[in-house]
Design a protein around this motif. Structure first.
Motif, short mmCIF file in Angstrom:
data_model
loop_
_atom_site.label_atom_id
_atom_site.label_comp_id
_atom_site.label_asym_id
_atom_site.label_seq_id
_atom_site.Cartn_x
_atom_site.Cartn_y
_atom_site.Cartn_z
N VAL A 66 0.84 -1.20 0.00
CA VAL A 66 0.00 0.00 0.00
C VAL A 66 0.88 1.25 0.00
CG1 VAL A 66 -1.72 1.33 1.29
CG2 VAL A 66 -1.93 -1.16 1.13
N ALA A 67 0.69 2.09 -1.02
CA ALA A 67 1.49 3.32 -1.15
C ALA A 67 0.77 4.53 -0.57
CB ALA A 67 1.81 3.58 -2.62
N GLY A 68 -0.50 4.41 -0.26
CA GLY A 68 -1.25 5.54 0.27
C GLY A 68 -2.73 5.21 0.36
N ILE A 69 -3.47 6.19 0.86
CA ILE A 69 -4.91 6.03 1.08
C ILE A 69 -5.62 7.20 0.43
CG2 ILE A 69 -6.73 5.96 2.83
CD1 ILE A 69 -4.30 4.97 4.73
N SER A 70 -6.62 6.90 -0.36
CA SER A 70 -7.40 7.96 -1.00
C SER A 70 -8.66 8.25 -0.19
CB SER A 70 -7.79 7.54 -2.43
OG SER A 70 -8.61 8.52 -3.03
N LEU A 71 -8.97 9.52 -0.03
CA LEU A 71 -10.27 9.92 0.50
C LEU A 71 -11.29 10.01 -0.63
CD1 LEU A 71 -9.26 12.89 2.86
CD2 LEU A 71 -9.56 10.50 3.48
N TYR A 72 -10.80 10.26 -1.83
CA TYR A 72 -11.64 10.47 -3.00
C TYR A 72 -12.03 9.14 -3.61
CZ TYR A 72 -13.05 12.56 -7.51
OH TYR A 72 -13.74 12.95 -8.63
N GLY A 73 -13.29 9.02 -4.04
CA GLY A 73 -13.76 7.83 -4.73
C GLY A 73 -14.17 8.18 -6.15
N PHE A 74 -13.60 7.49 -7.12
CA PHE A 74 -13.88 7.79 -8.53
C PHE A 74 -15.25 7.30 -8.97
CE2 PHE A 74 -9.15 7.86 -8.96
CZ PHE A 74 -9.05 9.12 -9.56
N SER A 75 -15.92 8.09 -9.79
CA SER A 75 -17.14 7.66 -10.48
C SER A 75 -16.93 7.75 -12.00
CB SER A 75 -18.33 8.51 -10.07
OG SER A 75 -18.11 9.88 -10.37
N TYR A 76 -15.74 8.09 -12.42
CA TYR A 76 -15.41 8.15 -13.83
C TYR A 76 -13.93 7.82 -14.01
CZ TYR A 76 -12.75 12.50 -13.42
OH TYR A 76 -11.79 13.43 -13.09
N SER A 123 -4.57 12.91 -5.48
CA SER A 123 -4.24 14.26 -5.03
C SER A 123 -5.49 15.05 -4.61
CB SER A 123 -3.53 15.03 -6.15
OG SER A 123 -4.38 15.23 -7.26
N TRP A 124 -6.67 14.44 -4.69
CA TRP A 124 -7.92 15.14 -4.35
C TRP A 124 -8.43 14.72 -2.97
CZ3 TRP A 124 -10.27 13.76 -9.78
CH2 TRP A 124 -9.63 14.53 -10.75
N GLY A 125 -7.50 14.62 -2.05
CA GLY A 125 -7.77 14.16 -0.70
C GLY A 125 -7.11 12.82 -0.50
N GLU A 126 -5.97 12.80 0.22
CA GLU A 126 -5.21 11.56 0.37
C GLU A 126 -4.52 11.51 1.72
OE1 GLU A 126 -2.25 14.39 -1.69
OE2 GLU A 126 -4.41 14.05 -1.67
N VAL A 127 -4.06 10.32 2.06
CA VAL A 127 -3.32 10.11 3.31
C VAL A 127 -1.99 9.47 2.95
CG1 VAL A 127 -3.35 9.10 5.62
CG2 VAL A 127 -5.52 9.68 4.49
N TRP A 128 -0.93 10.11 3.40
CA TRP A 128 0.40 9.54 3.24
C TRP A 128 0.83 8.94 4.57
CZ3 TRP A 128 2.63 14.76 1.10
CH2 TRP A 128 2.11 14.99 -0.19
N MET A 129 1.46 7.77 4.53
CA MET A 129 1.97 7.13 5.73
C MET A 129 3.50 7.15 5.70
SD MET A 129 -0.77 3.96 5.97
CE MET A 129 -0.56 3.53 4.23
N LYS A 130 4.08 7.30 6.87
CA LYS A 130 5.51 7.58 6.98
C LYS A 130 6.37 6.66 6.12
CE LYS A 130 7.13 8.26 11.18
NZ LYS A 130 7.63 9.66 11.31
N HIS A 131 6.30 5.35 6.36
CA HIS A 131 7.23 4.44 5.70
C HIS A 131 6.98 4.36 4.19
CE1 HIS A 131 8.50 3.44 9.66
NE2 HIS A 131 7.39 2.81 9.99
N SER A 132 5.72 4.30 3.80
CA SER A 132 5.42 4.19 2.37
C SER A 132 5.78 5.47 1.63
CB SER A 132 3.94 3.84 2.15
OG SER A 132 3.09 4.80 2.74
#
Length: 374
Positions: free
Chosen positions: A118-128, A153-162
């Motif tokens: 896992v490189a990161g976490i998205s808050l954004y959910g695509f519909s297109y 880039s439209w709302g994301e979470v970065w974690m230290k190690h990744s």
């Protein structure tokens, strides 16, 4: 876990007010540090508002960069904050968040923090599908999330190690790049100011995924700025409403960087090395794989073909619904080019865009106009 929130600002005062308002209206059950990082501009209102903004949920810090960094450098520099945080929720100023975004972000961090895939976490959910603006509907499971090989880039979470693994890769891979067979042409066309194309390229070349929600916890308001000259409403996501403090984080579905479902490999019993999944038509089998799943009409032997009568399209393959829309070709053998009739194309458009609905809307609007003239 020590999770901070970083809001990235420049010279858009209305955008900054909106994103901070949505963050302030979020649900929290612990103290949270808010950082407002401002790239240098002549917009004094931005600095004034950031200074006066009342953050009731913990410490507030403001970073005022003395020189203009530009979007790419500014965003990447914010990643250095992970030297003191375990994870960072990153919000550019044209983003808004749903009230439960923090609960979602924290639970995802707790679940995936030590997952090297896992490189990161998205808050954004695509519909297109942003490569070609075609509708995108990930196949549903009992989980609230799925995996996709697209950074966000439209709302994301970065974690230290990744994040620091990405930065180590970026140090040797930060030059401009052109079209490559394994990359969507879209990201290759993004400007030099884009940091996201490098994070996405990193995911693709290192087989990493972002965690994505089925129901979005953020939206992009598409304010005019560095990357948008005019508002584009296609980026406006359907966000989760209300209070939700428990999420089922058991992702069972994966999509690649082209928005293609990796479930298809198992359904057809063909390996990733041999099968090009190309429902959206963006891959064009540039890697010359033997088998090619596509809606295109091609002069190869058809192994099997499917209809488009269930949504999302994977269900037509799961349930083996035969038809003349999606074709699985063996490119090693020649065959007769399949039907290119207008009727077939219209049916595909109806499936994707709901032209019956558009027809009814136009009829209603025309009727209203006629009535007004009477």
């Amino acid at each position: 876990m020590n999770i901070g929130i970083c809001v990235i600002a420049y010279n858009r005062i209305i955008s900054l007010k909106r994103v901070l308002s949505s963050v302030a209206n979020g649900y929290y059950d612990e103290k949270v540090t808010l950082i407002i990082s401002i790239d240098k501009s002549e917009c004094k209102e931005v600095y004034k508002f950031a200074d006066s903004f009342n953050w009731k949920h913990g410490e507030k810090r403001i970073i005022k960069h003395p020189v203009n960094l530009g979007l790419r450098t500014h965003v990447l520099k914010c990643g250095d904050l992970l030297n003191e945080f375990d994870a960072l929720i990153v919000l550019e100023d044209d983003v808004s968040v749903a009230p439960s975004f923090y609960f979602y972000a924290r639970q995802c961090v707790e679940k995936f923090y030590n997952d090297d895939n896992v490189a990161g976490i998205s808050l954004y959910g695509f519909s297109y599908n942003y490569h070609n603006q075609m509708p995108f509907h990930p196949i549903q499971t009992d989980s609230d999330v799925y995996f996709m090989q697209c950074a966000q880039s439209w709302g994301e979470v970065w974690m230290k190690h990744s994040w620091f693994r990405f930065k180590e890769w970026y140090a040797d891979n930060n030059s401009e790049f052109g079209y490559l067979p394994h990359l969507p042409h879209t990201i290759c066309d993004w400007p030099q100011s884009s940091w996201l194309k490098y994070h996405t390229k990193y995911c693709i070349e290192n087989n990493k995924y972002f965690v994505y929600p089925y129901v979005s916890l953020s939206t992009n308001n598409s304010d005019p700025g560095v990357h948008y000259k005019n508002r584009n409403t296609i980026t406006h996501a359907f966000m989760l409403y209300g209070y939700k403090d428990k999420f089922n984080l058991n992702p069972q579905i994966k999509y690649d960087c082209f928005f293609e479902s990796e479930l298809i490999y198992d359904l057809l019993g063909i390996s990733k090395n041999e099968l090009c999944i190309d429902f959206y038509g963006e891959k064009c089998n540039r890697k010359k794989k033997r088998y090619w799943l596509t809606m295109s009409c091609l002069p190869y032997k058809i192994i099997c073909s499917y209809d488009l009568s269930q949504r999302p399209y994977e269900w037509n393959i799961i349930n083996n619904i035969k038809g003349n829309v999606i074709f699985l070709y063996d490119t090693k053998e020649c065959g007769k080019t399949t039907n290119r009739g207008v009727h077939r194309i219209i049916n595909i458009f109806k499936y994707l865009y709901g032209l019956y609905g558009l027809k009814n809307i136009l009829k209603k609007q025309l009727h209203t106009m006629i009535q007004k003239k009477k």
